[in-house]
Design a protein around this motif. Structure first.
Motif, short mmCIF file in Angstrom:
data_model
loop_
_atom_site.label_atom_id
_atom_site.label_comp_id
_atom_site.label_asym_id
_atom_site.label_seq_id
_atom_site.Cartn_x
_atom_site.Cartn_y
_atom_site.Cartn_z
N VAL B 37 23.07 36.86 18.41
CA VAL B 37 24.50 36.58 18.39
C VAL B 37 25.07 36.72 19.80
O VAL B 37 25.92 35.94 20.23
N GLN B 38 24.57 37.75 20.51
CA GLN B 38 25.04 37.94 21.89
C GLN B 38 24.72 36.72 22.74
O GLN B 38 25.54 36.26 23.53
N ARG B 39 23.52 36.18 22.53
CA ARG B 39 23.12 34.98 23.30
C ARG B 39 24.01 33.81 22.90
O ARG B 39 24.41 33.01 23.73
N GLU B 44 28.26 29.94 24.27
CA GLU B 44 29.61 29.39 24.05
C GLU B 44 30.42 29.49 25.32
O GLU B 44 31.16 28.58 25.70
N LYS B 45 30.26 30.60 26.00
CA LYS B 45 30.98 30.81 27.27
C LYS B 45 30.53 29.76 28.28
O LYS B 45 31.34 29.14 28.95
N GLU B 46 29.21 29.56 28.35
CA GLU B 46 28.68 28.58 29.30
C GLU B 46 29.21 27.19 28.98
O GLU B 46 29.58 26.42 29.88
N GLY B 50 31.63 24.45 31.20
CA GLY B 50 31.19 23.09 31.55
C GLY B 50 29.70 22.95 31.80
O GLY B 50 29.24 21.92 32.27
N VAL B 51 28.92 24.00 31.46
CA VAL B 51 27.46 23.89 31.62
C VAL B 51 26.93 22.86 30.63
O VAL B 51 27.33 22.84 29.47
N LYS B 52 26.05 21.99 31.11
CA LYS B 52 25.52 20.93 30.23
C LYS B 52 24.44 21.49 29.32
O LYS B 52 23.53 22.17 29.75
N LYS B 53 24.59 21.14 28.04
CA LYS B 53 23.58 21.58 27.04
C LYS B 53 23.28 20.40 26.12
O LYS B 53 24.04 19.44 26.07
N PRO B 54 22.17 20.50 25.35
CA PRO B 54 21.85 19.41 24.41
C PRO B 54 22.82 19.34 23.23
O PRO B 54 22.62 18.57 22.30
N GLU B 440 18.81 27.79 21.52
CA GLU B 440 18.83 27.20 22.85
C GLU B 440 18.78 25.67 22.81
O GLU B 440 19.40 24.99 23.59
N GLU B 441 18.03 25.14 21.83
CA GLU B 441 17.81 23.68 21.79
C GLU B 441 18.85 22.93 20.97
O GLU B 441 19.15 21.78 21.25
N GLU B 442 19.36 23.59 19.92
CA GLU B 442 20.27 22.87 19.01
C GLU B 442 21.64 23.52 18.89
O GLU B 442 22.52 22.96 18.24
N GLY B 443 21.80 24.70 19.46
CA GLY B 443 23.08 25.37 19.36
C GLY B 443 23.40 25.86 17.96
O GLY B 443 24.55 25.91 17.55
#
Lengths: 476, 491
Positions: B37-39, B44-46, B50-54, B440-443
């Motif tokens: 949950v912390q991750r 969410e913060k990232e 504006g950090v790019k994620k999949p 990490e991969e799907e949020g």
């Protein structure tokens, strides 16, 4: 079937409550069913519960809560704009925009931790407070129970000891019992307005030798039930004492915004600690507590409070922050807390009324405290130190010897007998000083003075009537 | 300053450290709120930065928080509570009469007519009476005494209180408490904190997570060698497994509790969340009394309920109660004393509970809206339960039992040996490794089964069925795709 032998011995060792509040509730019940007793209702002023005594809540607080509870009211024009804007902001801080969700963390809503930290920083003239050091909880009783639980270890002679004031808040001794902690009372000096005297601290510690492992000192400032406000000199001495004797400081500061004594100011332990500089400011372990059960807010039933931890070991702090998990504190009181630490600002539509209500509360409290103290000191056999702050008066009783004997014969404490009779005959419930730690040699009673002035007059009138009758009954 | 303090703490050393604090307070990572949950919060913060994620958002299907996932509160409840909070609104004709009537009644029962006054420690009397009547209606007329009702700060508070009461003894006589595996980690954490002995009994995955008395007996007999078993905890409907125990099963458990002199703790917070055909909620108390006086006068029990789940989803109020049955009067006196230490449960939660047990009646103005909202929430959950089971069972390597009730699914996942090895390499439990990768991969944030307990060598995750249906469909498909990819990667 389980018997009482099978109950947790620590639970069994929790002292039995005196039970006056239950008696008050039973009498209320009888009255509502048309019992024989002469009066209409019971006035229970044994707790710091202003709403129960007839004081109103703060309008802005309740309006904001109402809108948060029923967001359709966001469009309600009859409610001030700042109420609705504040509610909007608070709803956005809640998961899913609803106060029905869990807090985002088991320490509370992060934006409110931040508001609290900002409040503390302002209050302490810029000494910074980190939101990470704020833990929100369902009331200061719960906060205390978490910290005490963390401190508690050992059994018998190795049991953790906590220095506590005599008198202490009436809700404290049971908490220590529940957590298996040994209370180590240090006497406050009645004839000096219940001042804290460092010699008494040393005495309490000496008494601990061989009996338990003292590890913390609990402070109530402004004092509950004494109304004493500690000066800077005292606070510095306590901090030095805690430092040299290896004690964690637990400081309950719930009455910080109701100081009415002339020339008295509330000084937070944290502020004084930091102003003392090193080595104290970065070594003395301090936990300060506050809540919404204040004179001005009086929101005892909502159950909201927080602690700020200072110089606590990071691993211990992490453990403390996890203690409420997987649950989390209730949302509504956190919102009330946010309003308390972040009231309407000058220029806001509700500011004028908010300020007026607060000042009215402050005035009533100060007047009542003064009036009641004078009154008590006029009663034969009663003496009362003037309160400088807080909700209570704590007069001393000199009861006739015969009454003391009667109490002994009945197997009750004399102050309990006094309160019981007062309740049964006059429908007013005071709190016996034995709950605050005093005994038969030093009888006291406590009562909350924050109530509509007319109600106070009624209480005082009944007290005099009862007390004089009592003295007549037991001639000296 | 003295070289060493009176209590032995060296000058300048910390008083409170991990070594000197209460040894029972573990730094337990509650899986439900732990590192995953912390991750998730960090990601969410990232994303906000504006950090790019999949993916564009993190879907938190880790915690049983309905409102957080968009479920709407029941209008009537919130109207009454708003009226209680700011009684000036009683003059406002936008509020229905039945809401006003309830609000007035609640305020009359509060000190000074305010939610802000302390209440009696056991809870406001007329609310306890209402709870007792609710229980009687629910249980077909079996009587309930308000004196046996204790209002609490959510069910968790009541559960911990009873556990605290029942822990005693030293060494081999120390109280043992039977809890199901998988379980809601409040129980294991409370037992660790109280220094009680945990006695794990396994639910049967192969038969829909049912409870088998043979397994209870096995666990008990083994435990008798090192502790004194005194309590049996059961969650029905179950968390995380969602199973709704059959009536027969409940009778068997009661019989077992009587034979072995165990105190039964029945956690029934999901009692309205029953979806599967052929499943029905049977309250432990009802079954107990229907088994006749031989049982109903002997078996000691506490049942728990709260405002956090069912169709209300009001977790943030911390409203709840327990009903104690057949408790020795002296023991009950100790319980009453114990709850008084905490002063009182939050009054708004008590007020909400009153509305839950005393909802609009057919002849009242708010009735039809109330019923509509209630039905909609429960129907929605039922549909999502069905959908979840259906889609997960199309994935090779995921086996999903029917979600009979509650709010979660606890599917079993087959992990390739290579993945298990990779996890060990990284110092992670295999299902945690899996869930971290999924995050990490799907949020998508789920909770690894290891957080709830599972049979050795099996792996699971717990997912809530709370996201809105369209979003849930996407989540299910993403998990399916992820699982296939993951299996492929580590084959």
């Amino acid at each position: 079937m389980s018997s009482v032998q099978d109950v947790n011995p620590r639970v069994r060792r929790i002292r039995t409550p005196v039970g006056l509040q239950s008696l008050a509730a039973r009498i209320t019940e009888q009255l509502s069913q048309g019992g024989q007793k002469p009066f209409q209702k019971v006035t229970d002023v044994s707790s710091g519960d202003p709403h129960r005594a007839g004081m109103p809540p703060l309008s802005f607080v309740r309006q904001v809560l109402a809108v948060c509870l029923y967001p359709e009211l966001l469009g309600e024009d009859s409610l001030p704009l700042d109420v609705r804007q504040r509610a909007q902001k608070l709803l956005e801080a809640c998961n899913g925009g609803s106060i029905g969700s869990y807090s985002p963390s088991s320490c509370g809503i992060p934006q409110i931790q931040k508001s609290v930290a900002e409040f503390i920083t302002r209050r302490d003239a810029g000494i910074p407070s980190d939101p990470e050091n704020i833990v929100l909880c369902s009331g200061s009783q719960k906060v205390l129970s978490l910290v005490l639980h963390l401190l508690s270890r050992g059994e018998g002679l190795t049991q953790t000891g906590v220095l506590i004031p005599l008198p202490c808040p009436h809700t404290l001794p049971m908490l220590l019992d529940e957590e298996g902690l040994t209370p180590l009372p240090y006497r406050l000096l009645e004839d000096q307005g219940w001042a804290l005297e460092p010699d008494q601290l040393h005495g309490a510690l000496r008494a601990a030798r061989g009996r338990c492992e003292p590890r913390a000192i609990y402070i109530s400032n402004p004092g509950n039930p004494t109304g004493h406000v500690q000066d800077r000199k005292t606070i510095r001495e306590v901090i030095r004492f805690a430092s040299s004797e290896g004690l964690v400081l637990l400081v309950e500061e719930v009455f910080q915004d109701s100081v009415f004594g002339r020339d008295k100011t509330f000084l937070s332990y944290k502020k004084v600690l930091f102003e003392m500089g090193e080595p104290y400011s970065d070594t003395v372990e301090l936990v300060s507590l506050h809540s919404i059960s204040t004179a001005r807010m009086g929101e005892c039933g909502l159950r909201g409070g927080y602690m700020e931890v200072v110089n606590i070991d990071p691993d211990v702090q992490q453990a403390l922050k996890n203690m409420q998990a997987p649950s989390s504190p209730p949302i509504l009181p956190q919102l009330a807390l946010e309003v308390m630490v972040n009231p309407p600002a000058p220029g806001d539509p509700s500011e004028k009324e908010y300020t007026q209500e607060i000042l009215r509360m402050d005035d009533i409290l100060a007047q009542n405290a003064r009036r009641a103290c004078e009154f008590l000191n006029d009663l034969p056999g009663v003496s009362c130190q003037p309160a400088m702050a807080g909700l209570f008066l704590y007069p001393r009783l000199n009861l006739p010897a015969q009454m003391l004997e009667e109490a002994e014969a009945l197997g009750v404490e004399a102050d309990v007998l006094f309160c019981q009779r007062f309740l049964e005959e006059e429908r007013v419930c005071f709190g016996p000083g034995c709950e605050n730690g005093h005994d038969r040699n030093d009888l006291h009673v406590r009562f909350c003075v924050l109530m509509p002035p007319a109600a106070l007059e009624e209480v005082l009138t009944r007290l005099r009537s009862f007390h004089l009758r009592l003295l007549d009954q037991f001639p000296h | 300053m003295s070289r060493e303090a009176t209590n032995g703490v060296p000058c300048g050393a910390r008083v409170l450290t991990l070594d000197t604090m209460n040894p029972n307070v573990r730094r337990v990572e509650y899986a439900v709120r732990g590192p995953i949950v912390q991750r998730a919060v960090q990601i969410e913060k990232e994303l906000r930065e504006g950090v790019k994620k999949p993916f564009t958002e993190v879907i938190k299907a880790n915690i049983g928080d309905a409102h957080a996932m968009g479920q709407r509160p029941i209008t009537f409840f919130r109207q009454v509570l708003a009226l209680c909070s700011y009684p000036e609104l009683l003059e406002d004709n936008k509020f229905p009469e039945d809401a006003k009537k309830r609000a007035r009644r609640i305020l009359d029962a509060c000190g000074g007519h305010s939610l802000g006054a302390y209440s009696a420690s056991q809870g406001i009397e007329c609310i306890r009476q209402d709870v007792a009547r609710y229980i009687e209606r629910r249980d077909g007329g079996i009587s309930s005494n308000p004196d046996n009702i204790y209002l609490s700060t959510g069910a968790s508070d009541a559960i911990v209180t009873i556990l605290k009461m029942l822990v005693c003894g030293e060494g081999r006589d120390r109280t043992g408490v039977m809890i199901s595996i998988p379980q809601y980690p409040l129980y294991s954490a409370a037992l660790a904190d109280l220094g009680a002995v945990q006695i794990s009994y396994y639910l049967e995955e192969e038969s829909c997570w049912s409870l088998n008395v043979t397994e209870l007996r096995r666990a008990l007999n083994e435990a008798k060698q090192h502790c004194k078993p005194r309590v049996l905890c059961i969650i029905n409907p179950g968390n995380p497994t969602g199973q709704v125990q059959s009536r027969q099963c409940i009778e068997d458990v009661i019989r077992f509790a009587k034979e072995e002199h165990l105190f039964l703790m029945a956690d029934e917070v999901y009692q309205d969340n029953v979806y599967a055909d052929g499943c029905k909620f049977h309250s432990f108390k009802k079954v107990l009394f229907e088994m006749g006086p031989e049982f109903s006068s002997k078996v000691e029990m506490a049942s728990f309920h709260s405002t956090s789940k069912c169709y209300m989803g009001e977790c943030g109020f911390r409203g709840g109660y327990m009903e104690v049955i057949n408790m020795d009067p002296q023991v009950k006196a100790q319980l009453t004393k114990l709850v008084s230490v905490r002063l009182c449960p939050p009054v708004p939660g008590q007020a909400l509970l009153d509305l839950v047990v005393n909802p609009p009646q057919p002849d009242e103005p708010s009735y039809s809206t109330f019923m509509k909202e209630r039905k909609a929430v429960l129907a929605d959950l039922a549909e999502k339960a069905r959908l979840t089971e259906e889609i997960f069972n199309t994935v090779p390597g995921i086996t999903c039992n029917p979600v009979q009730g509650a709010m979660y699914t606890f599917p079993r996942i087959a992990l390739p040996q290579k993945a298990i090895d990779k996890a060990k390499e990284q110092g992670l439990v295999p299902d945690m490794f899996y869930c971290m990768r999924l995050l990490e991969e799907e949020g998508i944030c789920l909770v690894p089964g290891s957080g709830f307990g599972q049979k050795e060598g099996t792996f699971h995750f717990r997912m809530t069925i709370l996201p809105p249906t369209e979003k849930l469909k996407v989540v299910l498909q993403k998990i399916r795709d992820f699982h296939l990819k993951f299996t492929q990667e580590f084959s």
